[in-house]
Design a protein around this motif. Structure first.
Motif, PDB file in Angstrom:
ATOM      1  N   PRO A 162      -5.525  -7.963  -0.415  1.00 38.00           N
ATOM      2  CA  PRO A 162      -6.153  -6.591  -1.361  1.00 38.00           C
ATOM      3  C   PRO A 162      -6.685  -5.664  -0.315  1.00 38.00           C
ATOM      4  O   PRO A 162      -6.675  -4.413  -0.646  1.00 38.00           O
ATOM      5  N   LEU A 163      -7.506  -6.258   0.510  1.00 32.76           N
ATOM      6  CA  LEU A 163      -8.219  -5.314   1.670  1.00 32.76           C
ATOM      7  C   LEU A 163      -7.207  -4.238   2.158  1.00 32.76           C
ATOM      8  O   LEU A 163      -7.373  -3.041   2.565  1.00 32.76           O
ATOM      9  N   ILE A 164      -6.077  -4.888   2.827  1.00 31.72           N
ATOM     10  CA  ILE A 164      -5.181  -4.002   3.424  1.00 31.72           C
ATOM     11  C   ILE A 164      -4.296  -3.284   2.585  1.00 31.72           C
ATOM     12  O   ILE A 164      -3.969  -1.908   2.881  1.00 31.72           O
ATOM     13  N   VAL A 165      -3.981  -3.733   1.429  1.00 26.22           N
ATOM     14  CA  VAL A 165      -3.266  -2.859   0.489  1.00 26.22           C
ATOM     15  C   VAL A 165      -4.102  -1.402   0.053  1.00 26.22           C
ATOM     16  O   VAL A 165      -3.617  -0.334   0.024  1.00 26.22           O
ATOM     17  N   ARG A 166      -5.221  -1.855  -0.348  1.00 24.68           N
ATOM     18  CA  ARG A 166      -6.003  -0.679  -0.664  1.00 24.68           C
ATOM     19  C   ARG A 166      -6.508   0.457   0.213  1.00 24.68           C
ATOM     20  O   ARG A 166      -6.466   1.525   0.218  1.00 24.68           O
ATOM     21  N   ALA A 190      -0.661   8.049   9.376  1.00 28.39           N
ATOM     22  CA  ALA A 190      -1.660   7.005   8.690  1.00 28.39           C
ATOM     23  C   ALA A 190      -2.027   5.833   9.468  1.00 28.39           C
ATOM     24  O   ALA A 190      -3.220   5.080   9.176  1.00 28.39           O
ATOM     25  N   PHE A 191      -1.694   5.702  10.792  1.00 32.43           N
ATOM     26  CA  PHE A 191      -1.876   4.408  11.584  1.00 32.43           C
ATOM     27  C   PHE A 191      -3.273   4.156  11.662  1.00 32.43           C
ATOM     28  O   PHE A 191      -3.780   2.896  11.471  1.00 32.43           O
ATOM     29  N   GLY A 192      -4.180   5.235  11.994  1.00 33.39           N
ATOM     30  CA  GLY A 192      -5.696   4.971  12.373  1.00 33.39           C
ATOM     31  C   GLY A 192      -6.261   4.235  11.084  1.00 33.39           C
ATOM     32  O   GLY A 192      -7.020   3.342  11.151  1.00 33.39           O
ATOM     33  N   GLY A 193      -6.196   4.804  10.130  1.00 28.74           N
ATOM     34  CA  GLY A 193      -6.860   4.314   8.672  1.00 28.74           C
ATOM     35  C   GLY A 193      -6.337   2.771   8.507  1.00 28.74           C
ATOM     36  O   GLY A 193      -6.821   1.931   7.938  1.00 28.74           O
ATOM     37  N   VAL A 194      -4.923   2.891   8.466  1.00 29.51           N
ATOM     38  CA  VAL A 194      -4.340   1.391   8.450  1.00 29.51           C
ATOM     39  C   VAL A 194      -5.038   0.457   8.975  1.00 29.51           C
ATOM     40  O   VAL A 194      -5.245  -0.683   8.950  1.00 29.51           O
ATOM     41  N   PHE A 195      -4.914   0.746  10.627  1.00 29.89           N
ATOM     42  CA  PHE A 195      -5.450  -0.344  11.638  1.00 29.89           C
ATOM     43  C   PHE A 195      -6.851  -0.476  11.202  1.00 29.89           C
ATOM     44  O   PHE A 195      -7.377  -1.846  11.420  1.00 29.89           O
ATOM     45  N   THR A 196      -7.642   0.486  10.892  1.00 28.04           N
ATOM     46  CA  THR A 196      -8.972   0.154  10.655  1.00 28.04           C
ATOM     47  C   THR A 196      -9.289  -0.947   9.459  1.00 28.04           C
ATOM     48  O   THR A 196     -10.150  -1.640   9.480  1.00 28.04           O
ATOM     49  N   GLY A 197      -8.290  -0.484   8.528  1.00 24.47           N
ATOM     50  CA  GLY A 197      -8.500  -1.519   7.407  1.00 24.47           C
ATOM     51  C   GLY A 197      -8.056  -2.960   7.711  1.00 24.47           C
ATOM     52  O   GLY A 197      -8.701  -3.973   7.165  1.00 24.47           O
ATOM     53  N   ILE A 198      -7.065  -3.025   8.564  1.00 23.75           N
ATOM     54  CA  ILE A 198      -6.703  -4.413   8.999  1.00 23.75           C
ATOM     55  C   ILE A 198      -7.912  -5.042   9.753  1.00 23.75           C
ATOM     56  O   ILE A 198      -8.265  -6.074   9.362  1.00 23.75           O
ATOM     57  N   GLY A 247       0.978  -0.952  -0.030  1.00 20.72           N
ATOM     58  CA  GLY A 247      -0.063   0.041   0.026  1.00 20.72           C
ATOM     59  C   GLY A 247       0.864   1.150  -0.112  1.00 20.72           C
ATOM     60  O   GLY A 247       0.523   2.260  -0.451  1.00 20.72           O
ATOM     61  N   ILE A 248       1.974   1.181   0.725  1.00 20.68           N
ATOM     62  CA  ILE A 248       2.746   2.422   0.889  1.00 20.68           C
ATOM     63  C   ILE A 248       3.476   2.706  -0.763  1.00 20.68           C
ATOM     64  O   ILE A 248       3.436   3.637  -0.996  1.00 20.68           O
ATOM     65  N   TYR A 249       3.942   1.400  -1.132  1.00 19.96           N
ATOM     66  CA  TYR A 249       4.511   1.662  -2.647  1.00 19.96           C
ATOM     67  C   TYR A 249       3.444   2.159  -3.659  1.00 19.96           C
ATOM     68  O   TYR A 249       4.048   3.124  -4.254  1.00 19.96           O
ATOM     69  N   LEU A 250       2.443   1.696  -3.518  1.00 19.63           N
ATOM     70  CA  LEU A 250       1.445   2.149  -4.382  1.00 19.63           C
ATOM     71  C   LEU A 250       1.073   3.679  -4.391  1.00 19.63           C
ATOM     72  O   LEU A 250       0.896   4.353  -5.139  1.00 19.63           O
ATOM     73  N   THR A 292      -4.515   0.842   2.908  1.00 24.64           N
ATOM     74  CA  THR A 292      -3.276   1.561   3.212  1.00 24.64           C
ATOM     75  C   THR A 292      -3.063   2.616   2.168  1.00 24.64           C
ATOM     76  O   THR A 292      -2.711   3.757   2.681  1.00 24.64           O
ATOM     77  N   GLU A 293      -3.347   2.246   1.074  1.00 27.23           N
ATOM     78  CA  GLU A 293      -2.848   3.136   0.044  1.00 27.23           C
ATOM     79  C   GLU A 293      -3.616   4.561   0.186  1.00 27.23           C
ATOM     80  O   GLU A 293      -3.505   5.384  -0.038  1.00 27.23           O
ATOM     81  N   GLU A 294      -5.150   4.110   0.417  1.00 30.93           N
ATOM     82  CA  GLU A 294      -6.028   5.146   0.483  1.00 30.93           C
ATOM     83  C   GLU A 294      -5.928   5.962   1.522  1.00 30.93           C
ATOM     84  O   GLU A 294      -5.924   7.467   1.362  1.00 30.93           O
TER      85      GLU A 294
END
Lengths: 257, 286
Positions: free
Chosen positions: B159-163, B199-207, B99-102, B165-167
Motif C-alpha cells: 500500500p505504501l508503494i501504491v499510494r 516520476a522516478f524520484g517520487g516513486v523511488f522515495t516511496g520505495i 499505482g500507475i493504474y490508479l 506511486t499514484e500521488e
C-alpha cells in the motif's frame, strides 16, 4: 495579391465537438486547409480554436467525455477512422507551453517519436535526423555542443523550438500549433514566427493564435471563430482589410474579444 | 487600548505554547536515541557485524569475566536484508503498476475500490499479515521460511508503494502525456518511457520509505521467518532478523546488553533510510 496554392491537403466537413452533450464547442465547421501555407485560427477565448485543432490529431480521445462527429480528411484519408497513432504521426502538434521530455537529452528529445514508437535506426540515421531537424528550427548552432544535456535546461524559446524539431523529425504532413508563442517573450516569439514562414515549404501549418498581429504577419489564410462556429475563412489580407462578416470586423478592431 | 494589549498578550501566549509543545514532541525521540546510544555503543565492534548470536553460556562467561559479550548479529543482518530484498522484488513491480493504474484511471469504480482496499491494507495490524503469510506460505511449504517472512513484509510494503506511486504520477502535468501521445506513440510506451521515468524520484522515495517502514517489523516475522542462530542464505529455510534478535535477547537474561546494540543498529538503519529518502525527494522534486 500573389497567387497562392489552392490544393487542399486537409478538409473538415461538418465537424462538431462537444464536451457536454448538446453543447457544441465546435459547431458544424467545414473548411479546406491548403497545402504549403500557414492557416491561422483566431477568435476570442473559449471560441473553440484549440478544440478544433485538437480534434484533427484526435487528442480529444484522452478524455472520454468528449464527442466528435463529422469528417476530417488528410490527403484523402479519413482521420476519424484510422489508428490514432498513425493520425498523430501525419499530423504533428506543438503545444502552448513548451513540453520537452524532462528525463531525455536534447538528442533523445528530437528522436523521441521514433524511440517511443519503437522504430529502430542506425547511429548514422539518428545523427543525421537530429542535425537536420535541429537545423530546420535554427537550434543546431545553439545546442550542437551539448546534445546530451537535458532538454529542460534550455530557455523557453529554445525548448519550444526543440518541441517543433521533435514534431518535424517525424516528417508530418501537417503541423498543428496551439498558441505556440503565448508563453514566450517577444524575441523568442519573433524567432519562431520567422521560422514558421521558412518551414511552410516543408510542412503545412495550422496555427491557433490569440495574437491578431501574429496572424496578420505570418499566415496566408485566416479563420475567425466565434462561439464554436467558423464565422469567416479567407485570405489573411482580405480578412484584415475587408472582412465580410460584421463580427470579424468588430473582433479585429478590438470591439470584443 | 486595553483590548489591543490583551489580544497581543493572547497572541504571544499562543505562540509560546506552540513552541513548547513542538519541543515536547521532539523530546521522546532525542531521549530514545540518547538512551539507545549510551547503552548500545559498547557492544558495537567488528565482531558485532560479522559474528552470529552468542549462546547463553558464552555470554554468561563473558559477563562473569567482566568482558563485552562475544559474537554479533550477523545472522540477523543477513536475514533482514535478504527478506527486505525479496519483499521488494515482490512488492515494487506490483505496487508501481497498481499505482500507475490508479493514477491513469482516477474515477472508475474499480480504481475507487482498489484505492479503498489499499488504505484498508495500510491500516491492517502487521501481526494479522503475519498470520496471513503463515496460512499462505508456511503451511503449504510445510515449514517456517524467510520466504514467508518476505511475503508478509511485501504485503505491508504494497500500500505504501501504491499510494506514493499514484500521488507522484498525479503530479505529472497532463502536457507530458499529451506530448508523448501527440508523437503517435502507443499509450504503453508513453506510460513506461515518459511518465514513469519522470516520476522516478517520487516513486523511488516511496520505495525507500516503505523499506524503512518494514525493516523493523517483528510480529509478522515471528509467525513466518521464526528465527535462526546461524547465517542462512536459503530463503526456504527459517531465518533470523535484527528485530527478531532484539526480541530473543529480551527473553534471555544473559544477553540483555545485546538488546541495546541491536536496537542502535536498527534505529540508525531506519533513520538513515528516512534521511536518504527525504534528501532524494528534495533533489528529484518534479
Amino acid at each position: 495579391m500573389e497567387n497562392l496554392n489552392k490544393t487542399p491537403i486537409l478538409s473538415l466537413k461538418k465537424l462538431c465537438v462537444s464536451y457536454t452533450p448538446g453543447k457544441f464547442a465546435v459547431n458544424n465547421v467545414s473548411a479546406d486547409i491548403y497545402e504549403g501555407l500557414i492557416t491561422s485560427v483566431m477568435g476570442p477565448s473559449g471560441c473553440g480554436k484549440s478544440t478544433l485543432i485538437r480534434a484533427i490529431n484526435r487528442m480529444h480521445e484522452l478524455y472520454p467525455d468528449i464527442r466528435i462527429s463529422g469528417n476530417i480528411e488528410l490527403k484523402g484519408r479519413d482521420l476519424l477512422h484510422i489508428n490514432p497513432s498513425e493520425v498523430r504521426r501525419m499530423a504533428g502538434m506543438v503545444f502552448q507551453r513548451p513540453n520537452p521530455f524532462p528525463t531525455m537529452s536534447i538528442y533523445d528529445n528530437v528522436l523521441a517519436g521514433y524511440k517511443l514508437i519503437g522504430i529502430k535506426q542506425s547511429r548514422h540515421e539518428k545523427d543525421e535526423l537530429v542535425e537536420s531537424s535541429l537545423k530546420s528550427v535554427g537550434l543546431w548552432d545553439e545546442v550542437k555542443d551539448g546534445l546530451s544535456k537535458r532538454g529542460s535546461f534550455l530557455s523557453g524559446g529554445q525548448q519550444q523550438r526543440l518541441c517543433i524539431a521533435r514534431a518535424l523529425a517525424l516528417k508530418p504532413d501537417i503541423l498543428l500549433m496551439d498558441e505556440p508563442t503565448s508563453a514566450l517573450d517577444p524575441i523568442a516569439t519573433n524567432l519562431i514566427e520567422e521560422l514558421l514562414v521558412k518551414l511552410k515549404k516543408e510542412v503545412t501549418i495550422v496555427i491557433v493564435t490569440h495574437n491578431m498581429t501574429q496572424a496578420a504577419r505570418i499566415s496566408d489564410y485566416s479563420m475567425f471563430m466565434y462561439l464554436g462556429e467558423l464565422v469567416e475563412y479567407d485570405r489573411t489580407e482580405i480578412m484584415f482589410t475587408n472582412p465580410s462578416d460584421k463580427r470579424t470586423e468588430e473582433y479585429l478592431t478590438g470591439k470584443f474579444g | 487600548m486595553s483590548s489591543l494589549k490583551y489580544r497581543l498578550f493572547k497572541n504571544k501566549l499562543l505562540t509560546l505554547s506552540v513552541v513548547i509543545f513542538s519541543a515536547l514532541t521532539a523530546v521522546p525521540l532525542v531521549l530514545i536515541i540518547g538512551k539507545v546510544f549510551l547503552k548500545g555503543w559498547r557492544q558495537i565492534n567488528w565482531d558485532f557485524f560479522t559474528k552470529t548470536t552468542p549462546t547463553t553460556l558464552d555470554a554468561l562467561l563473558a559477563i562473569n569475566n567482566n568482558q563485552p559479550i562475544p559474537g554479533g548479529i550477523a545472522n540477523g543482518i543477513v536475514g533482514t536484508l535478504m527478506m527486505v530484498l525479496v519483499a521488494s522484488v515482490i512488492a515494487i513491480p506490483l505496487g508501481v503498476m497498481c499505482g500507475i493504474y490508479l493514477s491513469e484511471n482516477r474515477k472508475t469504480k474499480f480504481s475507487t475500490v482498489v484505492r479503498f482496499l489499499t488504505d484498508l491494507l495500510q491500516g491492517t495490524p502487521s501481526i494479522i499479515l503475519g498470520i496471513i503469510a503463515y496460512l499462505w506460505v508456511v503451511i503449504p511449504l510445510k515449514g517456517y521460511s524467510a520466504l514467508a517472512g518476505s511475503v508478509a513484509l511485501a504485503i505491508m510494503m504494497l500500500p505504501l508503494i501504491v499510494r506514493s506511486t499514484e500521488e507522484t504520477m498525479n503530479l505529472l502535468p497532463a502536457s507530458l502525456k499529451e506530448a508523448g501521445l501527440a508523437l503517435g506513440s502507443p499509450y504503453r510506451s508513453v506510460v513506461l518511457k515518459v511518465l514513469l521515468p519522470s516520476a522516478f524520484g517520487g516513486v523511488f522515495t516511496g520505495i525507500l520509505l516503505a523499506v524503512s517502514r518494514v525493516i523493523g517489523e517483528t510480529a509478522p516475522l515471528m509467525l513466518t521467518a521464526l528465527g535462526a542462530t546461524t547465517i542462512q542464505w536459503d530463503i526456504t529455510k527459517p531465518a533470523s532478523a535484527v528485530s527478531l534478535l532484539i526480541w530473543e535477547f529480551y527473553n534471555d537474561p544473559n544477553l540483555q546488553s545485546m538488546i541495546w546494540s541491536a536496537s542502535l543498529f536498527l534505529l540508525l538503519l531506519v533513520l538513515s533510510l528516512n534521511i536518504l529518502a527525504k534528501q532524494l525527494a528534495k533533489k528529484w522534486r518534479i
